[in-house]
Scaffold this motif. Structure first.
Motif, PDB file in Angstrom:
ATOM      1  N   GLU A 142       1.050  -1.127   0.059  1.00 33.80           N
ATOM      2  CA  GLU A 142      -0.016  -0.037   0.115  1.00 33.80           C
ATOM      3  C   GLU A 142       0.999   1.213  -0.060  1.00 33.80           C
ATOM      4  O   GLU A 142       2.008   1.179   0.143  1.00 33.80           O
ATOM      5  N   VAL A 143       0.246   2.316  -0.211  1.00 35.73           N
ATOM      6  CA  VAL A 143       1.070   3.631  -0.466  1.00 35.73           C
ATOM      7  C   VAL A 143       0.161   4.743   0.636  1.00 35.73           C
ATOM      8  O   VAL A 143      -1.022   4.672   0.019  1.00 35.73           O
ATOM      9  N   MET A 144       1.081   5.555   1.096  1.00 35.64           N
ATOM     10  CA  MET A 144       0.319   6.595   1.993  1.00 35.64           C
ATOM     11  C   MET A 144      -0.872   6.542   2.547  1.00 35.64           C
ATOM     12  O   MET A 144      -1.235   5.725   3.145  1.00 35.64           O
ATOM     13  N   THR A 145      -1.950   7.313   2.160  1.00 39.25           N
ATOM     14  CA  THR A 145      -3.270   7.259   2.837  1.00 39.25           C
ATOM     15  C   THR A 145      -3.976   5.512   2.684  1.00 39.25           C
ATOM     16  O   THR A 145      -4.760   5.397   3.696  1.00 39.25           O
ATOM     17  N   GLY A 146      -3.602   5.132   1.670  1.00 37.12           N
ATOM     18  CA  GLY A 146      -4.181   3.709   1.371  1.00 37.12           C
ATOM     19  C   GLY A 146      -3.650   2.739   2.626  1.00 37.12           C
ATOM     20  O   GLY A 146      -4.607   1.801   2.879  1.00 37.12           O
ATOM     21  N   LEU A 147      -2.742   2.908   3.176  1.00 38.32           N
ATOM     22  CA  LEU A 147      -2.167   2.062   4.536  1.00 38.32           C
ATOM     23  C   LEU A 147      -3.180   2.400   5.450  1.00 38.32           C
ATOM     24  O   LEU A 147      -3.582   1.469   6.053  1.00 38.32           O
ATOM     25  N   TRP A 148      -3.470   3.624   5.801  1.00 37.83           N
ATOM     26  CA  TRP A 148      -4.541   3.700   6.932  1.00 37.83           C
ATOM     27  C   TRP A 148      -5.867   3.476   6.453  1.00 37.83           C
ATOM     28  O   TRP A 148      -6.514   2.751   7.229  1.00 37.83           O
ATOM     29  N   GLU A 149      -6.165   3.423   5.250  1.00 33.10           N
ATOM     30  CA  GLU A 149      -7.560   3.151   4.942  1.00 33.10           C
ATOM     31  C   GLU A 149      -7.651   1.544   5.086  1.00 33.10           C
ATOM     32  O   GLU A 149      -8.775   1.091   5.773  1.00 33.10           O
ATOM     33  N   ALA A 217      -5.237   4.955  -1.731  1.00 30.82           N
ATOM     34  CA  ALA A 217      -6.469   5.051  -1.048  1.00 30.82           C
ATOM     35  C   ALA A 217      -7.507   5.045  -2.073  1.00 30.82           C
ATOM     36  O   ALA A 217      -7.414   5.469  -3.107  1.00 30.82           O
ATOM     37  N   GLN A 218      -8.705   4.300  -1.671  1.00 34.68           N
ATOM     38  CA  GLN A 218      -9.870   4.062  -2.563  1.00 34.68           C
ATOM     39  C   GLN A 218     -11.056   4.952  -2.088  1.00 34.68           C
ATOM     40  O   GLN A 218     -11.898   5.488  -2.808  1.00 34.68           O
ATOM     41  N   ARG A 219     -11.069   5.123  -0.709  1.00 29.69           N
ATOM     42  CA  ARG A 219     -12.345   5.972   0.130  1.00 29.69           C
ATOM     43  C   ARG A 219     -11.667   7.154   0.556  1.00 29.69           C
ATOM     44  O   ARG A 219     -12.458   8.181   0.437  1.00 29.69           O
ATOM     45  N   LEU A 220     -10.736   7.302   1.354  1.00 31.83           N
ATOM     46  CA  LEU A 220     -10.218   8.503   1.886  1.00 31.83           C
ATOM     47  C   LEU A 220      -9.565   9.383   0.708  1.00 31.83           C
ATOM     48  O   LEU A 220      -9.268   8.898  -0.495  1.00 31.83           O
ATOM     49  N   THR A 235       2.687   8.448 -13.365  1.00 32.33           N
ATOM     50  CA  THR A 235       2.130   7.756 -12.106  1.00 32.33           C
ATOM     51  C   THR A 235       2.467   6.093 -12.060  1.00 32.33           C
ATOM     52  O   THR A 235       2.183   5.667 -12.960  1.00 32.33           O
ATOM     53  N   VAL A 236       2.975   5.736 -10.800  1.00 34.46           N
ATOM     54  CA  VAL A 236       3.381   4.109 -10.874  1.00 34.46           C
ATOM     55  C   VAL A 236       3.075   3.802  -9.881  1.00 34.46           C
ATOM     56  O   VAL A 236       2.554   4.564  -8.680  1.00 34.46           O
ATOM     57  N   PRO A 237       2.847   2.471  -9.574  1.00 31.45           N
ATOM     58  CA  PRO A 237       2.277   1.822  -8.528  1.00 31.45           C
ATOM     59  C   PRO A 237       3.161   1.581  -7.102  1.00 31.45           C
ATOM     60  O   PRO A 237       2.616   1.235  -6.159  1.00 31.45           O
ATOM     61  N   SER A 238       4.255   1.755  -7.217  1.00 31.40           N
ATOM     62  CA  SER A 238       5.237   1.482  -6.198  1.00 31.40           C
ATOM     63  C   SER A 238       6.488   2.334  -6.042  1.00 31.40           C
ATOM     64  O   SER A 238       6.884   2.857  -7.198  1.00 31.40           O
ATOM     65  N   MET A 239       7.110   2.301  -4.973  1.00 33.09           N
ATOM     66  CA  MET A 239       8.488   2.979  -4.876  1.00 33.09           C
ATOM     67  C   MET A 239       9.352   2.442  -5.772  1.00 33.09           C
ATOM     68  O   MET A 239      10.324   3.204  -6.311  1.00 33.09           O
TER      69      MET A 239
END
Length: 331
Positions: A142-149, A217-220, A235-239
């Protein structure tokens, strides 16, 4: 819904009977092993054949020779029996405190080498019965806000690599620090910015394509970091994908210094100073708190194991620093 005759016929006992007949090579030998008379065993096989409407054994040779259908049933039956045993073992272990499944969400900027070493150590555990944990692990990148979500909506039990700067106040979530990561501005040696006057100003950077990692993130509301207004963006999916894009001179951007260190040392990437003031990014790990004074006792043993590993300074340091040549990919 009532069971069909076929489902009623395919019992563990019937599958075990097929396995015994095939191993022993004859109905008589199988009957002796199972403690039954041959006629009763023959009758049971015929009942199974009638229920499935197939011929399982070719009796013309006087031996228990499997037909093609019998071979298929034997192979699938052995697999089903093994799965039944595995389910029984997992249930027994879950009863002792191991979760049936544990989902880990990890930021793609952390060390995949260390992550998989931890997974190896987890599976290497053995209980008093000599069996490994009965917990199935699921690992999400996951990346950034997606991790919290993923943690907030219950799709993950433990989030590793959450941003401490954006950590919200959630009474039922516990957060602990992992450490700080320095980000550097990098590009390929043949990128136009490699010839620009240093330190780079924002207006210099803005004229060139940036490579950015998509917030998962999908919702946040997704986060956007280090992008300039009007700048072209890939835009890419991972570091790891971002660094690959930089190596191919597809753009420029900020990347974790530990991940880029090997490439910078080898001259494959350039670390360029920028005018913009920067501070290291603080990462942490978070999990949902069960609540009450008996929180630890109510947590599953798998989550307790992972939290115990993350309490170790050496583990947290390795998650930040140990990158090097990585060939494993988390989707």
């Amino acid at each position: 819904m009532p069971q069909t005759p076929r489902r009623q016929a395919l019992t563990p006992e019937a599958l075990q009977m097929m396995d015994t007949i095939a191993r022993s090579g004859s109905f008589a030998a199988a009957a002796r092993e199972l403690g039954r008379v041959p006629s009763a065993l023959t009758y049971s096989v015929r009942q199974l054949e009638d229920a499935l409407d197939v011929l399982l054994f070719d009796r013309r040779s006087g031996q228990a020779k499997l037909t093609a259908a019998g071979e298929e049933l034997l192979n699938e039956g052995r697999r089903l029996l093994a799965e039944m045993d595995a389910v029984a073992n997992r249930v027994r272990r879950v009863a002792t405190g191991w979760e049936s499944e544990l989902t880990l969400a990890l930021d793609t900027a952390l060390s995949r080498v260390t992550t998989f070493e931890l997974i190896e150590a987890f599976y290497a555990q053995r209980g008093p019965d000599g069996e490994p944990p009965g917990t199935r692990l699921r690992v999400r990148g996951e990346v950034m806000t997606g991790l919290w979500e993923t943690l907030l909506d219950g799709r993950a039990d433990l989030a590793i690599g959450v941003s401490m700067q954006h950590a919200g106040s959630h009474p039922d979530i516990q957060v602990r620090p992992i450490g700080d990561i320095e980000f550097i501005f990098a590009c390929a040696p043949h990128h136009p910015l490699a010839q620009a006057e240093l330190p780079l100003a924002d207006q210099d950077i803005q004229r060139h394509r940036a490579v950015a990692v998509a917030d998962s993130a999908q919702r946040l509301t997704p986060s956007t970091v280090n992008l300039l207004s009007g700048q072209d963006v890939l835009t890419v999916p991972s570091m790891a994908a971002k660094i690959e894009a930089l190596l191919r001179c597809l753009g420029c951007g900020f990347v974790p210094e530990p991940m880029a260190r090997e490439h910078v040392a080898a001259g494959r990437l350039l670390a360029l100073p920028v005018q913009r003031a920067r501070v290291p990014a603080s990462f942490g790990y978070a999990w949902r708190q069960i609540g009450g004074d008996k929180q630890a006792a109510r947590q599953g043993l798998a989550l307790q194991w992972w939290l115990g590993q993350l309490e170790r300074e050496a583990t947290r340091h390795a998650l930040i620093e140990r990158h090097g040549a990585q060939w494993l990919t988390m989707e």
